[in-house]
Design a protein around this motif. Structure first.
Motif, PDB file in Angstrom:
ATOM      1  N   ASP A  34       0.832  -1.203   0.000  1.00  0.00           N
ATOM      2  CA  ASP A  34       0.000   0.000   0.000  1.00  0.00           C
ATOM      3  C   ASP A  34       0.867   1.254   0.000  1.00  0.00           C
ATOM      4  N   ARG A  50      -1.569  -5.856  -6.007  1.00  0.00           N
ATOM      5  CA  ARG A  50      -1.432  -5.286  -4.664  1.00  0.00           C
ATOM      6  C   ARG A  50      -1.171  -6.373  -3.627  1.00  0.00           C
ATOM      7  N   PRO A  52      -1.672  -6.399   0.197  1.00  0.00           N
ATOM      8  CA  PRO A  52      -2.263  -5.543   1.238  1.00  0.00           C
ATOM      9  C   PRO A  52      -1.386  -5.466   2.479  1.00  0.00           C
ATOM     10  N   THR A  59       4.101  -7.793   3.395  1.00  0.00           N
ATOM     11  CA  THR A  59       3.976  -7.746   1.932  1.00  0.00           C
ATOM     12  C   THR A  59       5.100  -8.500   1.214  1.00  0.00           C
TER      13      THR A  59
END
Length: 660
Positions: A34, A50, A52, A59
Motif C-alpha cells: 500500500d 497489490r 495488502p 507484503t
C-alpha cells in the motif's frame, strides 16, 4: 521460454529488471505494498498486483501472497531481485514447486550458501582460503573480532568488537538486528583484519556445467559495514586478480552454481585474501560490471534460467566504472535514515538509465522521481549513480561533478559525503580499505562551507522577493522593497543547518544591491558590505546571479512552501524561511529527548528515577531495518519515559526527559 516475469521486489530493483525485460520482449508483473501504490516501478510494469499491507513482513516477505500474485498476473517466472526473499531457499523451492521458472540458483545452493558457517566449511574443502571463525564466545582470546549474521548481509547484524568486555552486548545486538532483518538471529564470529579491503568477483554459471568469472569489484568504502562506493575493476596486481577469480570459480563449481552470484573476499594488506561469503543473487553494485563488460547481467540471468548456455565468448573488462549509493540520510542526526517528500530529483548529464553506455558518461538506476515519498518501512537508498570512463580518474571526475551539481530537494542525503570521498587525495591514490571513513573524518564536512552560507541565504532572500514581485499588480515595475527615501533594509530570516540566519538588504532604484549583511546564530560567518564586494546581476524567482569580487556566481533557487533549496557553485543549502510575525507555539519541556525519525521503540534500558551519565543508553529505536541507540545527552535523572517498549513514534516525539 519466459514470457511473463513477476519481480518479487520493489523500487530501483524492480525497475532495473523491467528494463531488461522490455529489451527482450518479456512482459512484466509488479507486486506492491500500500505504501508503494504510486511508486514509479508500479506504473512501469505491464501488470501490478497489490499486496495488502505496508511493512515488508506484511507484503514483500510473504511467500504466499507473492505466489498468489504470480498466479493472478499470469506470470510463468519469478525474479527475486536483490534483497527481501532473494536469498530465501524456501521461496525458491516454493516457486519451482508451483511450476514457475525461478530466475536464480537452485534452492539447495541458496540454502548451502545462506548458512555462512556451513558455507565456510564446504568451500574450505574446495581450497578456498578462510579466516578463523568461532560460534562459541568462550573460545575467543584474540581481538579484534567481527560478529556477523549467518543468514544475511548488507551490514545488518554485524559488529566490530575490540575487547572481551564488549563482546556479549555486541553479540546480543547483532542477533536482534539479524532476526529483525532476516528472520534468523544466528550469528558467528571471525577474526577482524585491520586495513582489509573488500573485493568481490562476479561469477555466472549455466545448466551445462560452466562457471565463469566476469570481473571483479572494489567495495571497501563502507559505513556501518554497508557499501557506499563501488568500482570495477578492483585496483589489485594481476597475480592477485587471477587468484581471486580462480578461487571464486572454484567456489561456484563446488556447489554446481547456476545463474548470477558474487563471491566476496577480504584482501589483507600483503595481498593474502580470505573468503567472506557467497551472495546467491545479483548484487546491488552489478552496474559497474555491466559498464566495463558491456553485458546485460539481468538478461544473462533470464537466458540461463531458460536453460540456455552462456555465450562461448565473453567480453573482457575495459575502462573503469564507479558507483555510489545515494541514500536518504541525515548527517546532523548521526547519519540516521531520513524520511520526507523528494520535491526535486534532478541529475544533469545522465546518458542512460538501467542500461549500458556507448562511451564515457553517467548511468542512473533510481527507484524515485520528483514527488516520491521516502518512508520508514524500506531501505534508505534512493538511487545509484554510476560513471564509466577510460581511466579511473576520468570516471571519478565525471561522477563527483554530476553528484555535486545534482538537485536533491526535500530529503537530506549522503551526497556531500560521497563527493568528498571521490575528491579526496586518498581515494585518488587508492589508499582505501574498510576503515577509510574512520581515518578520514574530513570527508564528513558539508560541501558548502559555513562562510559561504550567507551568500546562499542572500540568493534565497532575493529570489523570494522576486517571486513576490512577479505576482504583484501594483507598481510592478519597481524593485522589491525600494523606497524613495531609504529608511531600513529588508529583513528575511531563515533557519539553516546550524541555527538561524538573518539577511538584511536594500535595493537601489535601478534594482541593484545597495547594501546587504547577514548574521547567523550558528557557525556561518557574519558577512556584509564590509566583506566581499557583492553586486546583483540578476534576480528571478528560481535563479539569482551575484557578482562576488568580480566573479559571477549563479544560484538556482527552488521554493516549496516555506522551504527554500539553493544550489550554488560551492554546494547546496536547505533553508526554511521564517514568518515575519510568528505565531506562538507550545514549548517542549527542558531536558526532552526527541525522536530523530519515525520508528518503533524496541527496548527501554532505564527506569524513571534512575540517574544516568552522558552517553548512557536510554532506549533502542528501530527504523529502516536498523537499530539506532538513543543515548543520554547529559548527566541527570530520568524524569519521564512516555513510550514503552513496542511503542511506535513519529519524528519529534518525546522519548525521554532528563532532569539535570
Amino acid at each position: 521460454m519466459i514470457t511473463r516475469l513477476l519481480v518479487a521486489n520493489r523500487g530501483e530493483i524492480a525497475r532495473r529488471v523491467f528494463a531488461s525485460c522490455r529489451a527482450l520482449g518479456v512482459e512484466t508483473v509488479a507486486v506492491y505494498s500500500d505504501t508503494d501504490a504510486d511508486a514509479p516501478f508500479v506504473a512501469e510494469a505491464d501488470q501490478a498486483v497489490r499486496l495488502p499491507g505496508a511493512t515488508p513482513a506484511e507484503t514483500y516477505l510473504r511467500v504466499d501472497l507473492i505466489l498468489d500474485a504470480a498466479r493472478r498476473g499470469g506470470a510463468d517466472a519469478v525474479h527475486p531481485g536483490y534483497g527481501f526473499l532473494a536469498e530465501n531457499a524456501e521461496f525458491a523451492a516454493a516457486v519451482t514447486d508451483a511450476g514457475l521458472t525461478w530466475v536464480g540458483p537452485p534452492a539447495r545452493v541458496i540454502a548451502a550458501m545462506g548458512d555462512k558457517l556451513a558455507a565456510k566449511a564446504l568451500l574450505a574443502e574446495a581450497g578456498v582460503p578462510m579466516l578463523p571463525s568461532w560460534s562459541d564466545t568462550d573460545e575467543i582470546t584474540d581481538f579484534p573480532v567481527l560478529v556477523k549474521a549467518s543468514a544475511g548481509g548488507g551490514g545488518r547484524g554485524m559488529r566490530i568488537v575490540r575487547d572481551a568486555a564488549a563482546l556479549a552486548e555486541a553479540v546480543a545486538s547483532a542477533r536482534r538486528e539479524a532476526a529483525a532483518a532476516f528472520g534468523d538471529g544466528t550469528v558467528f564470529i571471525e577474526r577482524y583484519v585491520e586495513r582489509g579491503r573488500h573485493v568481490e568477483v562476479q561469477i555466472f554459471g549455466d545448466a551445462h556445467g560452466r562457471v565463469v568469472a566476469l570481473g571483479d569489484r572494489e567495495c571497501s568504502i563502507q559505513r556501518r559495514h554497508q557499501k557506499i562506493v563501488e568500482e570495477a575493476p578492483a585496483v589489485v596486481p594481476e597475480r592477485v586478480r587471477t587468484a581471486l577469480h580462480e578461487a571464486a570459480v572454484a567456489a561456484g563449481r563446488a556447489v554446481d552454481y547456476l545463474g548470477a552470484g558474487t563471491v566476496e573476499f577480504l584482501l589483507a594488506p600483503g595481498g593474502e585474501f580470505f573468503f567472506l561469503e557467497m551472495n546467491t543473487r545479483l548484487q546491488v553494485e552489478h552496474p559497474v560490471t555491466e559498464l566495463c563488460t558491456g553485458l546485460d547481467l539481468v538478461g544473462l540471468q533470464l537466458l540461463v534460467a531458460e536453460g540456455e548456455p552462456l555465450p562461448a565468448t565473453l567480453p573482457a573488462s575495459t575502462g573503469h566504472a564507479i558507483e555510489v549509493r545515494l541514500c536518504a540520510e541525515d548527517a546532523a542526526a548521526g547519519w540516521r535514515p531520513a524520511t520526507g517528500t523528494l520535491h526535486r530529483f534532478a541529475v544533469s548529464g545522465v546518458a542512460a538509465e538501467f542500461g549500458g553506455l556507448a562511451g564515457p558518461g553517467l548511468r542512473l538506476d533510481s527507484g524515485v522521481v520528483a514527488g516520491s515519498v521516502v518512508g520508514v518501512h524500506y531501505d534508505s537508498m534512493l538511487a545509484k549513480l554510476v560513471a564509466w570512463g577510460r581511466t579511473r580518474g576520468e570516471a571519478t571526475r565525471l561522477l563527483s561533478t554530476a553528484l555535486a551539481r545534482a538537485q536533491l530537494h526535500g530529503v537530506t542525503t549522503n551526497r556531500d559525503l560521497l563527493v568528498r570521498v571521490l575528491r579526496s587525495p586518498a581515494f585518488a591514490a587508492v589508499e582505501i580499505d574498510t576503515g577509510f571513513l574512520d581515518r578520514h573524518p574530513e570527508v564528513f564536512a558539508p560541501l558548502l562551507p559555513a562562510a559561504k552560507l550567507p551568500l546562499a541565504a542572500l540568493a534565497a532572500a532575493l529570489a523570494s522577493a522576486a517571486g513576490r514581485r512577479a505576482g504583484s499588480r501594483v507598481l510592478a515595475g519597481l524593485p522589491s522593497g525600494w523606497r524613495n527615501v531609504p529608511a531600513v533594509p529588508q529583513v528575511t530570516r531563515f533557519t539553516g543547518p546550524d541555527g538561524e540566519i538573518e539577511v538584511h538588504y536594500r535595493l537601489d532604484r535601478a534594482g541593484g544591491l545597495a547594501e546587504w549583511s547577514a548574521t547567523s546564530t550558528g557557525d556561518a560567518a557574519t558577512a556584509g558590505a564590509e566583506g566581499s564586494a557583492v553586486a546583483l546581476v540578476e534576480a528571478a524567482p528560481d535563479r539569482v546571479v551575484l557578482d562576488v569580487d568580480g566573479v559571477r556566481r549563479a544560484y538556482r533557487v527552488h521554493r516549496v512552501g516555506s522551504a527554500v533549496f539553493v544550489d550554488g557553485p560551492d554546494g547546496a543549502a536547505s533553508l526554511a524561511e521564517l514568518p515575519r510575525l510568528p505565531l506562538p507555539t507550545a514549548e517542549v519541556a527542558a531536558g526532552s529527548l526527541l525522536a530523530p525519525l519515525p520508528g518503533a521503540v524496541t527496548r527501554v534500558h532505564v527506569q524513571v528515577g534512575q540517574r544516568v551519565a552522558a552517553g548512557d543508553p536510554l532506549l533502542t529505536l528501530e527504523a529502516m531495518k536498523l537499530e539506532h541507540p538513543v543515548l543520554a545527552p547529559t548527566d541527570g535523572v530520568v524524569a519521564e519515559l512516555p513510550v514503552p517498549a513496542g511503542g511506535q513514534v513519529r519524528t519529534g516525539a518525546v522519548l525521554a526527559v532528563i532532569d539535570n
